[in-house]
Motif scaffolding. Structure first.
Motif, PDB file in Angstrom:
ATOM      1  N   MET A   1      -4.438   1.560   6.800  1.00  0.00           N
ATOM      2  CA  MET A   1      -4.214   0.773   5.587  1.00  0.00           C
ATOM      3  C   MET A   1      -5.536   0.292   4.989  1.00  0.00           C
ATOM      4  SD  MET A   1      -0.624  -1.305   6.093  1.00  0.00           S
ATOM      5  CE  MET A   1      -0.958  -2.068   7.666  1.00  0.00           C
TER       6      MET A   1
ATOM      7  N   ASP B   1      -6.412   1.203   1.137  1.00  0.00           N
ATOM      8  CA  ASP B   1      -6.215   0.012   0.299  1.00  0.00           C
ATOM      9  C   ASP B   1      -7.139   0.052  -0.926  1.00  0.00           C
ATOM     10  OD1 ASP B   1      -5.427  -2.447  -0.639  1.00  0.00           O
ATOM     11  OD2 ASP B   1      -6.664  -3.595   0.767  1.00  0.00           O
TER      12      ASP B   1
ATOM     13  N   HIS C   1      -5.614  -5.036  -1.568  1.00  0.00           N
ATOM     14  CA  HIS C   1      -4.521  -5.945  -1.191  1.00  0.00           C
ATOM     15  C   HIS C   1      -4.874  -6.812   0.013  1.00  0.00           C
ATOM     16  CE1 HIS C   1      -1.691  -4.404  -4.087  1.00  0.00           C
ATOM     17  NE2 HIS C   1      -1.894  -3.159  -3.676  1.00  0.00           N
TER      18      HIS C   1
ATOM     19  N   ILE D   1       0.819  -1.216   0.000  1.00  0.00           N
ATOM     20  CA  ILE D   1       0.000   0.000   0.000  1.00  0.00           C
ATOM     21  C   ILE D   1       0.853   1.266   0.000  1.00  0.00           C
ATOM     22  CG2 ILE D   1      -1.772   1.271   1.304  1.00  0.00           C
ATOM     23  CD1 ILE D   1      -2.808  -1.427   2.299  1.00  0.00           C
TER      24      ILE D   1
END
Length: 442
Positions: free
Chosen positions: A160, A164, A168, A120
Motif C-alpha cells: 500500500m 499510495d 492517503h 487505495i
C-alpha cells in the motif's frame, strides 16, 4: 515509524478477555526493521472455539509469560510509533487496556489497514485480511496466528505504501484525523456530512439495517464521541464491528430530537439501544364491575394489552389522582380504591363515577409549545398536545398569528406516535424560558 501489530485473544472484547499471542513488525516506511512475537499466558481458560480457530491450546500457553511480564518490552516497542493493524481498533483496544492495567499509558496514533485499503484499492467485495491478500496475491502463512497475520499485514502495508499515489497514509495519520478512530467499515464521508446542530442519527449495518438510534445537540461531535474513546467493553466493540453507515435527520431543537429519537427507537427497536425500550409508566388506573354491579377503581402494574384510564410512574401519583377524582381523603387499599358504603343503585353510582372520570379527563389541557428553530431564523418548532396527550410536532413560520383553536392547529401538524415518555418531555420543557405556551380552545 510504524509498529504493525496482530494479536490472538480469548474473546472479542478487552474488558473480559486475555491476550494469548502478540506479534509486532517494526517498519520504517521503506522496509522492515525488526519483529517480536510471543505466546502469552492469559491466566484464564481458552474457549474451545478459539482453540479451533487459532490452534492455541491451554497447554501451549501454560508455561509462557503473562502479559505483565512482556508489558515493559511491548510498551517500548510501540512507543513513538504509529500503531498499524487490520481493524486497528480491535487490536489497539486490547493492547492499550492490558498496558493500562500494568501501569503503562500508551498514547500513539493509529492506522487501520482496512480503512487504508478501501482508499487505495476501492471496489473490492471484501476487505478482510484473507480475502484482500488473496486478491492482491499476498501469501499468508500460519493464518489466525499473530505472527502469520502480522507478517501478511506488513507485506500488505508495504504494497500500500508503494501504491499510495494520492498520499492517503499521510492524510490519515496527520493530526487528529477521523480515519484514526472510526470503525473499519464506516466511510469518513458519512461523518463529514453531519451538521453541527441538533438532530437524530442512525447507525446502520452492512445490510442498511438500523442498529442504533441516538439524539444530539451537535450531531457531528456526538457521533465522533461514540468512536473517539476506544474502550474494550463488549457492546462498544460489537458496535464498532457492525456499523457501516451513519445517516441523520436534522431537528429544530433538542426537544424535537428527543421526541423523534423516542419514536424511532420504538419503531425500529435497534439492536444496540437500551434506553426507552423498557420505559413506560409503571402503574395504570383501571375500572371493573364487581359482583354487585358497582364500578371499582384499581391501581395496578400497567398491563400491555389493556388500556388504562390513566397512567402513573409512582403509586403515590395514582393515589392523589383518585382522591381528586372522588373527592375522598381515604387512601386506596391494596386492591384499589374501596368505595364507602353505598346507598344508591349501581347504575346511579356508576354514572356518577363515569361523569367524574370524563370531567377530569376533559380538564386535561390542550396547548402548543413554541420555540425558535435552530436551522432557520424565520421558522419555529411547535409541539401540540390535545387533552394532555401528544398529538404531533412540526415547523411553522408564523405561529403567533395562528388562531388559538385546536382544530386549526391539527390541520397544520401531522399526527405522530405518543407515549408516556414523550408527554413527560413536553411538560418538562414547557417550564423552560425558551418556550412559549399557547393554550387552545376546542
Amino acid at each position: 515509524m510504524y509498529a504493525i501489530v496482530d494479536i490472538e485473544t480469548t474473546g472479542g472484547f478487552a474488558s473480559g478477555n486475555g491476550i494469548t499471542e502478540v506479534a509486532v513488525v517494526l517498519h520504517n516506511g521503506r522496509e522492515e526493521e525488526g519483529r517480536y512475537s510471543t505466546l502469552i499466558n492469559p491466566r484464564q481458560p481458552i474457549p474451545r472455539h478459539i482453540t479451533a480457530l487459532t490452534g492455541i491450546t491451554n497447554e501451549m500457553v501454560a508455561d509462557k509469560p503473562g502479559f505483565d511480564e512482556v508489558a515493559p518490552h511491548l510498551f517500548n516497542l510501540l512507543s513513538g510509533r504509529i500503531f498499524v493493524a487490520h481493524n486497528v481498533n480491535f487490536d489497539y483496544s486490547f493492547i492499550k487496556s492490558h498496558l493500562d492495567s500494568c501501569g503503562y499509558d500508551l498514547q500513539v496514533k493509529k492506522l487501520c489497514t482496512v480503512r487504508l485499503a478501501r482508499k487505495i484499492y476501492p471496489g473490492h467485495h471484501s476487505y478482510s485480511l484473507g480475502n484482500l491478500c488473496r486478491t492482491l496475491d499476498i501469501g499468508i502463512n500460519n493464518r489466525h496466528r499473530a505472527e502469520g497475520d502480522a507478517d501478511a499485514t506488513a507485506r500488505l502495508f508495504s504494497k500500500m505504501i508503494r501504491d499510495d499515489a494520492e498520499g492517503h497514509i499521510l492524510k490519515m495519520t496527520r493530526g487528529k484525523n477521523a480515519e484514526q478512530f472510526l470503525p473499519p467499515n464506516l466511510p469518513a464521508e458519512d461523518l463529514e456530512a453531519l451538521p453541527y446542530g441538533p438532530g437524530v442519527y442512525y447507525f446502520e449495518n452492512q445490510k442498511k439495517e438500523i442498529i442504533y438510534v441516538g439524539k444530539a445537540l451537535n450531531l457531528r461531535n456526538r457521533v465522533r464521541s461514540h468512536f473517539s474513546n476506544n474502550d474494550g467493553n463488549r457492546r462498544k466493540q460489537e458496535l464498532m464491528r457492525q456499523v457501516y453507515h451513519v445517516r441523520f435527520r436534522e431537528c429544530s431543537s433538542e426537544l424535537m430530537a428527543l421526541i423523534l429519537e423516542s419514536q424511532e427507537i420504538r419503531k425500529h427497536w435497534p439492536l444496540f439501544n437500551r434506553s426507552q425500550k423498557k420505559y413506560h409508566h409503571r402503574y395504570g388506573l383501571y375500572s371493573y364491575e364487581d359482583s354487585k354491579g358497582y364500578l371499582q377503581l384499581v391501581i395496578e402494574k400497567k398491563r400491555n394489552h389493556l388500556p388504562a384510564l390513566y397512567t402513573f410512574n409512582l403509586l403515590q401519583e395514582g393515589h392523589a389522582f383518585i382522591r381528586k377524582l372522588t373527592g375522598s381523603t381515604d387512601l386506596p387499599g391494596e386492591a384499589g380504591y374501596q368505595r364507602q358504603e353505598l346507598r344508591e343503585p349501581p347504575a346511579v353510582y356508576n354514572a356518577r363515577l363515569n361523569k367524574a372520570i370524563d370531567t377530569l379527563q376533559a380538564e386535561l389541557p390542550s396547548f402548543v409549545l413554541v420555540e425558535k428553530d435552530y436551522y432557520a431564523e424565520d421558522r419555529y418548532a411547535v409541539y401540540l398536545l390535545e387533552k394532555g396527550c401528544f398529538y404531533g410536532m412540526g415547523n411553522i413560520h408564523d405561529p403567533y398569528n395562528m388562531p388559538l383553536l385546536l382544530g386549526a392547529w391539527k390541520e397544520k401538524i401531522e399526527p405522530s406516535p405518543d407515549n408516556d415518555y414523550i408527554r413527560g418531555l413536553v411538560y418538562q420543557f414547557a417550564e423552560k424560558k425558551a418556550f412559549t405556551r399557547l393554550s387552545l380552545n376546542e
